[in-house]
Every structure is written in C-alpha cells, then in structure tokens.
Design an enzyme around this catalytic site. Sequence first.
Site, PDB file in Angstrom:
ATOM      1  N   CYS A 165       1.334   2.208  -8.898  1.00 44.59           N
ATOM      2  CA  CYS A 165       1.157   1.399  -7.689  1.00 44.59           C
ATOM      3  C   CYS A 165       0.433   2.139  -6.568  1.00 44.59           C
ATOM      4  O   CYS A 165       0.188   1.566  -5.509  1.00 44.59           O
ATOM      5  CB  CYS A 165       2.515   0.905  -7.197  1.00 44.59           C
ATOM      6  SG  CYS A 165       3.435   0.021  -8.472  1.00 44.59           S
ATOM      7  N   THR A 272      11.180   6.477 -11.504  1.00 46.72           N
ATOM      8  CA  THR A 272      11.119   5.199 -10.785  1.00 46.72           C
ATOM      9  C   THR A 272      11.813   5.212  -9.428  1.00 46.72           C
ATOM     10  O   THR A 272      11.537   4.342  -8.599  1.00 46.72           O
ATOM     11  CB  THR A 272      11.745   4.066 -11.631  1.00 46.72           C
ATOM     12  OG1 THR A 272      13.112   4.377 -11.905  1.00 46.72           O
ATOM     13  CG2 THR A 272      10.983   3.869 -12.930  1.00 46.72           C
ATOM     14  N   HIS A 305       4.569   0.524   2.310  1.00 46.57           N
ATOM     15  CA  HIS A 305       4.635   0.150   0.896  1.00 46.57           C
ATOM     16  C   HIS A 305       5.598  -1.022   0.752  1.00 46.57           C
ATOM     17  O   HIS A 305       5.281  -1.994   0.076  1.00 46.57           O
ATOM     18  CB  HIS A 305       5.085   1.354   0.074  1.00 46.57           C
ATOM     19  CG  HIS A 305       5.041   1.138  -1.397  1.00 46.57           C
ATOM     20  ND1 HIS A 305       3.899   0.741  -2.060  1.00 46.57           N
ATOM     21  CD2 HIS A 305       6.011   1.266  -2.349  1.00 46.57           C
ATOM     22  CE1 HIS A 305       4.152   0.637  -3.348  1.00 46.57           C
ATOM     23  NE2 HIS A 305       5.430   0.942  -3.556  1.00 46.57           N
ATOM     24  N   GLU A 316      11.468   4.798   2.199  1.00 42.56           N
ATOM     25  CA  GLU A 316      10.271   4.777   3.046  1.00 42.56           C
ATOM     26  C   GLU A 316      10.652   4.812   4.526  1.00 42.56           C
ATOM     27  O   GLU A 316      10.020   5.523   5.320  1.00 42.56           O
ATOM     28  CB  GLU A 316       9.410   3.559   2.747  1.00 42.56           C
ATOM     29  CG  GLU A 316       8.100   3.579   3.528  1.00 42.56           C
ATOM     30  CD  GLU A 316       7.123   2.508   3.108  1.00 42.56           C
ATOM     31  OE1 GLU A 316       5.940   2.602   3.480  1.00 42.56           O
ATOM     32  OE2 GLU A 316       7.538   1.552   2.408  1.00 42.56           O
ATOM     33  N   LYS A 337       3.549  -7.186   1.765  1.00 38.70           N
ATOM     34  CA  LYS A 337       4.075  -7.601   0.467  1.00 38.70           C
ATOM     35  C   LYS A 337       5.109  -8.709   0.610  1.00 38.70           C
ATOM     36  O   LYS A 337       5.421  -9.396  -0.368  1.00 38.70           O
ATOM     37  CB  LYS A 337       4.701  -6.413  -0.261  1.00 38.70           C
ATOM     38  CG  LYS A 337       3.702  -5.421  -0.854  1.00 38.70           C
ATOM     39  CD  LYS A 337       4.421  -4.379  -1.701  1.00 38.70           C
ATOM     40  CE  LYS A 337       3.449  -3.346  -2.275  1.00 38.70           C
ATOM     41  NZ  LYS A 337       3.000  -2.377  -1.268  1.00 38.70           N
ATOM     42  N   HIS A 342       3.914  -7.833  -4.844  1.00 41.67           N
ATOM     43  CA  HIS A 342       3.457  -6.476  -5.170  1.00 41.67           C
ATOM     44  C   HIS A 342       2.347  -6.539  -6.215  1.00 41.67           C
ATOM     45  O   HIS A 342       2.581  -6.881  -7.370  1.00 41.67           O
ATOM     46  CB  HIS A 342       4.627  -5.652  -5.679  1.00 41.67           C
ATOM     47  CG  HIS A 342       4.339  -4.193  -5.796  1.00 41.67           C
ATOM     48  ND1 HIS A 342       3.117  -3.636  -5.492  1.00 41.67           N
ATOM     49  CD2 HIS A 342       5.124  -3.146  -6.196  1.00 41.67           C
ATOM     50  CE1 HIS A 342       3.156  -2.339  -5.696  1.00 41.67           C
ATOM     51  NE2 HIS A 342       4.368  -2.022  -6.124  1.00 41.67           N
ATOM     52  N   PHE A 401       5.396   4.572  -9.537  1.00 39.67           N
ATOM     53  CA  PHE A 401       6.227   5.138 -10.596  1.00 39.67           C
ATOM     54  C   PHE A 401       5.678   6.517 -10.984  1.00 39.67           C
ATOM     55  O   PHE A 401       4.478   6.760 -10.960  1.00 39.67           O
ATOM     56  CB  PHE A 401       6.226   4.231 -11.822  1.00 39.67           C
ATOM     57  CG  PHE A 401       7.153   3.049 -11.717  1.00 39.67           C
ATOM     58  CD1 PHE A 401       7.842   2.752 -10.558  1.00 39.67           C
ATOM     59  CD2 PHE A 401       7.337   2.206 -12.812  1.00 39.67           C
ATOM     60  CE1 PHE A 401       8.699   1.663 -10.475  1.00 39.67           C
ATOM     61  CE2 PHE A 401       8.187   1.114 -12.747  1.00 39.67           C
ATOM     62  CZ  PHE A 401       8.874   0.849 -11.580  1.00 39.67           C
TER      63      PHE A 401
END
Length: 414
Positions: A165, A272, A305, A316, A337, A342, A401
Amino acid sequence: MRSERRVVVTGLGIISPVGNDINTAWKNITAGHSGISVLKEFDGAQFASRIAGQISDFDAAEWIGPKDARKYDPFTHYGLAAAIQAIEHAGIDFEQHDPTRSGTLIGAGVGGIQTIENTYDAYLKGGARRISPMFVPATIINIVPGLLSIRYGLQGPSFSIVSACTSANHNIGESARMIAYGDADLMIAGGCEFATTPTAMGGFASAKALSTNNDNPTAASRPWDRDRDGFVLSNGAGMLVLEELEFARARGATILAELAGFGMSSDAHHITQPPEGGDGAARSMRNALADAGVDAAQVDYVNAHGTSTSLGDQAESDGIKRCFGAHAANLVISSTKSMTGHLLGAAGGVEAIFSILAMRDSIVPPTINLDHPDPGCDLDYTPHTARDMQINIALSNSFGFGGTNGTLLFKKLS
C-alpha cells in the site's frame, strides 16, 4: 549525487471511486460524498465483506483502444488512463524534448490478479492451450510504465516499485529523487490497482482486515471512529507529472506544487501490524521533513493513511504525536479513504493529488463517518465537513504490509 535541482508537480490524473477526472473527484471529496457501494464485480455472497470502492462509467477502449483494452488487465487500464490524463493536464509535448530525459515509475500492490484468476480458470477447463501468450505481459506490474514509455517514446527510467500500500508514494518519491539527482527532467509517477476479485477480497477477508458493514456501505470506512471494523477494498489509479523546476518554467508549465521532501522507513516489527506508538510512521514523516529542510511546526495539513483499521489508525495518530510533538495539536488531518476506501498500491497517488488540490484551493477535505471518535485518537481529523484553511505545507502518508512506510511533503512554490 543529489544536486539543488527542485522538483515540481505539473500534471494530475485520476481514476477513482469518487470520479474519473480531477474536477469530479475533487468536487465529491470536498463535498464529503462516499464512493463505496455494494460489490458489483462478482457475486460476493460467500464473503464476509461485500462492499467495495469500484470504478463506474469507465471504458478502457476510449483511452487505449479496443484491441489493447482486450489484452490487458483492468489495473493496466486504470493506470494508463490516469497517466494519459496527467500528461494532458501538464500540457507536455514529448516530441519537443529529449526522450532520454523523460521516464515513468508506476507501481501496484497486487498487479493483474483478475487476469491470473481468469487464466487459471481457463486452464482448468481447457488445458494449456487455453493460456494466452499475453498472460505474462498482461499481469506484470511494470507493464504499465512499459506501455506508457512505448506510447510516448520515453527512453528514461522505466520500472515499478512494488511495496504493497506504499507503492505509489515510493514510486513518486523515487521519481523525484531521479530528477533531483539529474537522471531525468520529467517523470510520470504513481500507482494503479484492480483488486476487487474473489481471491484478493477473500484473502483480505480471511485476515479480518475488511469492514463487514455491508448494510451501510457509505458508512463502512470510518477512520478513527470508535466503531471502525476494517478497511474497504477499492480500485483506481492516481498519477502525477513531476518536472525539474527550471525545465518546467522553460516550457511555460503551470506549476501546482513543489514536491520538496520524501521520507521512508521500516517498522521491522510485523508483516501486517504496526508497532504500538507508531515509531515507523514517525520516522517516515521525520525523514520527509529532513529531506525538505522543513521544521515540524511549519506543516499545516496531513493527508493520513487512515485506513479505518483499529491498530493502524491508532499507530498513525501516535506516530503523528511522536513526530510533531506539541505541534500535533495544531495540525489539521484528514483521511480521504473515508470516501474512496483503500486503493492499495494506488492509494498514495490518489491521496497525493488530494493533498495538492487542498493546497491549491485552501480547503481541507473531511473525514466522513467520524461520529464517535476513538478516545485514543484525539487529534483534529476534520470530521464530517471540509474546512477552509490556508495550506502552505502538506504531508501525505502511506504505510504498507511488511512494515514499509512512505511520506511525501508538498509545499507551495516560493
């Protein structure tokens, strides 16, 4: 060796769940309109998550012709369409410039997964003779910069950085460095994705990463909200034309923003899950600030993000506090988003565009669906409605990831 060459943005192109051109997408984003709907790409009845951010009213043949449209995967269609838009927006005539000084870096998170699925199905039904000779070219991620280079005769750098991503941010940031280092004068950069396929959605669903708010799709993506339950998988592409400042000025280009800083880091923690406290995110942002020579207190806006996952949103937020200290309370933050979902490897490209437009129009896009803020996420996330505000410096974050992080820093040209 890095020089004093400055990098500016002169063109934008987008294919997204909120619109397939810059004006439409930006109008919907600033109005707080969601592009999330019930899954239409296939019958998702057996999946826990049956919603997605899908592309509507798009005909690949209008961009690349019917013959090539049949050859290539949808992620390629989206990437080429957005890149062509960006080139047209920049008003560049490549025949007037040295072709060895222009290139393209475009990535994706998963590449041609629909074509992989369809080809394997054809093989199971009809054997090896049913495998197309175009199978490999149609699915590899670097086919997008390759086709773009062929179309316009670009003989400079042409490849793909693939980092889940964070792909688009890494491709954009590294393109800027190629210009700064003198390897090119112009680069087309960004990301594209088509991931709403059974195996991709099934994989994310099995990992319990996706929202299951199937009865209310437009409210499913809700970053920093107490009731968030995962992200919404989406498709699309976001592309930027980057140029060396004096090169852009010499050809009379309209300059939209300066890409002044690029930061990267690795969590080195988990494939992850981000670490508690958001250390990797903080280091990525700090590195972008250092690259730009910008003090943390100068930053006005962060396009986060903000995926709508429990651990990611918290990390974040903590990372922003760790990076900015007391100034974190003064920052205006939003997650677009909440409206687009996403877009995986395309997310950073789309969100870089929104960051640039926010500076251009002095308006912060909202975070919709933030009805009940998580007590642990206590910054200013611009809930519900857009906000008029002068923005001189903006950050755009993407995390992926594998624990990979990338931050772009845009500023108004001075």
